[in-house]
Write an enzyme that holds these catalytic residues in place. Structure first.
Site, mmCIF file in Angstrom:
data_model
loop_
_atom_site.group_PDB
_atom_site.id
_atom_site.type_symbol
_atom_site.label_atom_id
_atom_site.label_comp_id
_atom_site.label_asym_id
_atom_site.label_seq_id
_atom_site.Cartn_x
_atom_site.Cartn_y
_atom_site.Cartn_z
ATOM 1 N N GLU A 1 -28.767 63.136 8.692
ATOM 2 C CA GLU A 1 -27.969 64.191 9.338
ATOM 3 C C GLU A 1 -27.614 63.870 10.783
ATOM 4 O O GLU A 1 -26.707 64.473 11.334
ATOM 5 C CB GLU A 1 -28.713 65.539 9.252
ATOM 6 C CG GLU A 1 -29.977 65.677 10.095
ATOM 7 C CD GLU A 1 -31.234 65.071 9.452
ATOM 8 O OE1 GLU A 1 -31.094 64.290 8.488
ATOM 9 O OE2 GLU A 1 -32.346 65.356 9.933
ATOM 10 N N ASP B 1 -17.154 85.680 19.857
ATOM 11 C CA ASP B 1 -17.885 86.299 18.753
ATOM 12 C C ASP B 1 -17.442 87.743 18.528
ATOM 13 O O ASP B 1 -17.117 88.136 17.406
ATOM 14 C CB ASP B 1 -19.403 86.255 19.003
ATOM 15 C CG ASP B 1 -19.906 84.839 19.213
ATOM 16 O OD1 ASP B 1 -19.155 83.898 18.897
ATOM 17 O OD2 ASP B 1 -21.036 84.673 19.713
ATOM 18 N N CYS C 1 -37.639 62.729 5.701
ATOM 19 C CA CYS C 1 -38.798 62.483 6.575
ATOM 20 C C CYS C 1 -40.038 63.187 6.008
ATOM 21 O O CYS C 1 -40.529 62.801 4.955
ATOM 22 C CB CYS C 1 -38.454 62.913 7.996
ATOM 23 S SG CYS C 1 -39.573 62.217 9.204
ATOM 24 N N TYR C 2 -40.544 64.236 6.668
ATOM 25 C CA TYR C 2 -41.703 64.956 6.127
ATOM 26 C C TYR C 2 -41.432 65.398 4.690
ATOM 27 O O TYR C 2 -42.312 65.378 3.836
ATOM 28 C CB TYR C 2 -41.995 66.167 7.020
ATOM 29 C CG TYR C 2 -43.230 66.950 6.638
ATOM 30 C CD1 TYR C 2 -44.480 66.564 7.084
ATOM 31 C CD2 TYR C 2 -43.138 68.093 5.832
ATOM 32 C CE1 TYR C 2 -45.622 67.280 6.738
ATOM 33 C CE2 TYR C 2 -44.263 68.813 5.476
ATOM 34 C CZ TYR C 2 -45.503 68.405 5.933
ATOM 35 O OH TYR C 2 -46.618 69.117 5.595
ATOM 36 N N HIS D 1 -33.252 59.974 8.992
ATOM 37 C CA HIS D 1 -32.487 61.228 9.102
ATOM 38 C C HIS D 1 -30.995 60.982 8.883
ATOM 39 O O HIS D 1 -30.293 60.585 9.807
ATOM 40 C CB HIS D 1 -32.705 61.841 10.491
ATOM 41 C CG HIS D 1 -34.088 62.362 10.676
ATOM 42 N ND1 HIS D 1 -34.444 63.642 10.321
ATOM 43 C CD2 HIS D 1 -35.207 61.774 11.149
ATOM 44 C CE1 HIS D 1 -35.730 63.820 10.567
ATOM 45 N NE2 HIS D 1 -36.219 62.702 11.082
#
Ligand code: XMP
Length: 516
Positions: free
Chosen positions: A174, A231, A83-84, A172
């Site tokens: 992704e 975590d 994209c960009y 995109h």
């Protein structure tokens, strides 16, 4: 870290940047995100094997738009611009970019114009449905670039220079809405850049244990706060494998944990791992300090401060403690890029209220490089039980922010019993792991009911059960009504003091997941 292949993603502020990194890692290649303004020497020192230029909300060529040091392209690295990122490639190599007549958001049909390594092995030979989100497009490719694909509204939707190994995609790859997008990314990684997929959770564990051993001198001890969540448990197990009994875990029971939670965590960790663990029963201290506190932020502050007091007291009783272990994850350390240019906003909520400075401890953060889904994979490889791996997120201030208004032992007990029913029923119906979070909230009001021949005037419990991917947005779960009915019946029948159950049907935004 000993990986050979390393993709550096230069971030121009796209909402999908983290997704790009996750997709690349899913392909078995380590990737890191850095701001697009990263210094050229710093970039070289990262020893990238390939670069990805992310999307971003700006328009190429405007005064305030993020730029890239053009010498990046002299490093001889394979580059994929998305994209960009593609527009920037076109700009740097001398092409033209213009605003498109009608902005293109959402699905579009991509037609392949010529063969290229990126289209290698795709099931569809003529084109794909892809996900677009742009206001500008490339109107003339740079001289030595070929146009590889177009859509009905943009003539130049993909460009590439095979020799330079530089490619640009207007869409995109992704996002899941792009058909075979993962194959296009794989093609970039393996066909164009020739990388080796050497990033796996087992290699992460091995490397990590080794570097922890090198980092922590043999006469120094580490302290680690356990919450019962995934975590901190993974941090503890990794460190335990690295330095054994020189790790000291502290589980503080703050009186606002779920039913039997503290004890269960202790039992699970003792049963599965031979970890040094202190179980500190500080319920009375927390509850006395919380007494009369109504304001949610004040509740958080009281709990945070009291935790520090208790933790500091316990930790300083351990001789030779030099390190504090924390479960900081990668999304917490990525520097975010704002539209007006990069800003280094590093979230600090994981830093336990300045404890490291106060106690003069060094920080050890073994999960700093991982995304949450990777932490789960590490946990499974380490043999951490499912009850911890799939546990719903639970806020630090615990049930204190789910007893709306003032907290009393009686009201906490009502909530704890109701919440236990919610947990049990979600598990029994096989819905627990399908939802992001599910819990009960005790409301600060009473309503009329009737039980037998008597009128009652008792508490209301709200159910908050939501779907989400990252807690930034959420929607209420469309739970089958039989399960809701069972939860409601059980709470009203089994929890004395409750005569009404309601279901929260608000999404985030504009509501939040928690009620306080
Ligand atoms: P909200 O309510 O902001 O919650 O939609 C988003 C996620 O954050 C959790 N949460 C907290 N976690 N301390 C925490 O450790 C807090 O004070 C806190 N408040 C909200 C919430 O459970 C959800 O997962």
């Amino acid at each position: 870290m000993q990986v050979q292949s390393r993709v550096i993603i230069l971030d121009f502020g796209s909402q999908y940047t983290q997704l790009i990194a996750r997709r690349i890692r899913e392909a078995g290649v380590y990737s890191e995100i850095h701001p697009c303004t990263v210094d050229l020497q710093v970039l070289k020192d990262l020893r990238p094997s390939a670069l990805v230029l992310s999307g971003g909300p700006a328009s190429v060529g405007l005064m305030e738009s993020p730029e890239i040091d053009p010498r990046v392209f002299d490093l001889g690295l394979p580059v994929l611009g998305i994209c960009y990122g593609m527009q920037l490639i076109a700009h740097v190599f001398g092409g033209s970019i213009e605003p498109v007549f009608s902005r293109e958001y959402g699905r579009a049909g991509l037609e392949f114009i010529r063969d290229c390594p990126l289209w290698n092995g795709l099931t569809r030979k003529d084109g794909l449905t892809v996900w677009m989100s742009h206001g500008d497009s490339v109107t003339r490719p740079p001289d030595d670039f070929q146009v590889l694909g177009r859509t009905s509204s943009v003539e130049i939707a993909a460009i590439g220079n095979d020799q330079k190994k530089v490619f640009g995609l207007q869409f995109h790859p992704e996002v899941a809405h792009t058909e075979e997008g993962y194959r296009i990314l794989h093609n970039f990684l393996f066909k164009v850049a020739g990388l080796t997929p050497d990033w796996s959770m087992s290699s992460f564990i091995q490397d990590n244990i080794q570097s922890l051993q090198e980092m922590i001198p043999e006469d120094e001890q580490v302290v680690c706060g356990l919450s019962g969540g995934i975590d901190s448990t993974v941090v503890a197990v990794l460190l335990h494998k690295a330095i054994g009994k020189r790790l000291h875990c502290i589980l503080v029971d703050n009186g606002v944990l779920r039913h039997n939670e503290g004890r269960e965590v202790v039992e699970t960790l003792e049963k599965h791992f031979d970890i040094n663990l202190r179980y500190v029963q500080a319920q009375d201290l927390f509850l006395s300090r919380l007494s009369g506190v109504k304001d949610p932020e004040e509740k958080r502050k009281v709990i945070g401060r009291t935790f520090i007091d208790v933790f500091e007291r316990e930790a300083s009783a351990i001789p030779g403690v030099r390190w504090l272990a924390q479960g900081t994850l990668y999304p917490d350390v990525i520097e975010s890029v704002s539209f007006k240019g990069p800003s280094a906003v590093i979230k600090s909520h994981h830093n336990v209220g300045g404890l490291p400075e106060k106690m003069n401890l060094k920080l050890v953060e073994p999960l700093r490089e991982l995304f949450k889904d990777e932490v789960r994979k590490v946990a499974l490889e380490l043999g951490i039980p499912d009850t911890i791996v799939w546990r719903h997120p639970f806020p630090g201030p615990g049930l204190a922010i789910r007893v709306i208004g003032t907290i009393t032992p009686g009201r906490l007990e009502i909530l704890r019993k109701a919440d236990r029913i919610v947990q049990n029923e979600l598990m029994a119906a096989d819905w627990y792991t399908k939802v992001w979070q599910g819990f009960a909230v005790l409301l600060p009001l009473k309503t009329v009911g009737v039980m037998g021949d008597e009128r009652t005037y008792e508490h209301v419990v709200a159910l908050r059960i939501v779907d989400s991917v990252d807690a930034m947005t959420a929607d209420w779960t469309r739970l089958p009504s039989e399960i809701l009915a069972r939860i409601s019946n059980r709470i009203i029948n089994e929890v004395q003091g409750v005569n009404r159950v309601v279901f929260d049907i608000s999404s985030k935004p504009p509501s939040t997941i928690e009620w306080e």
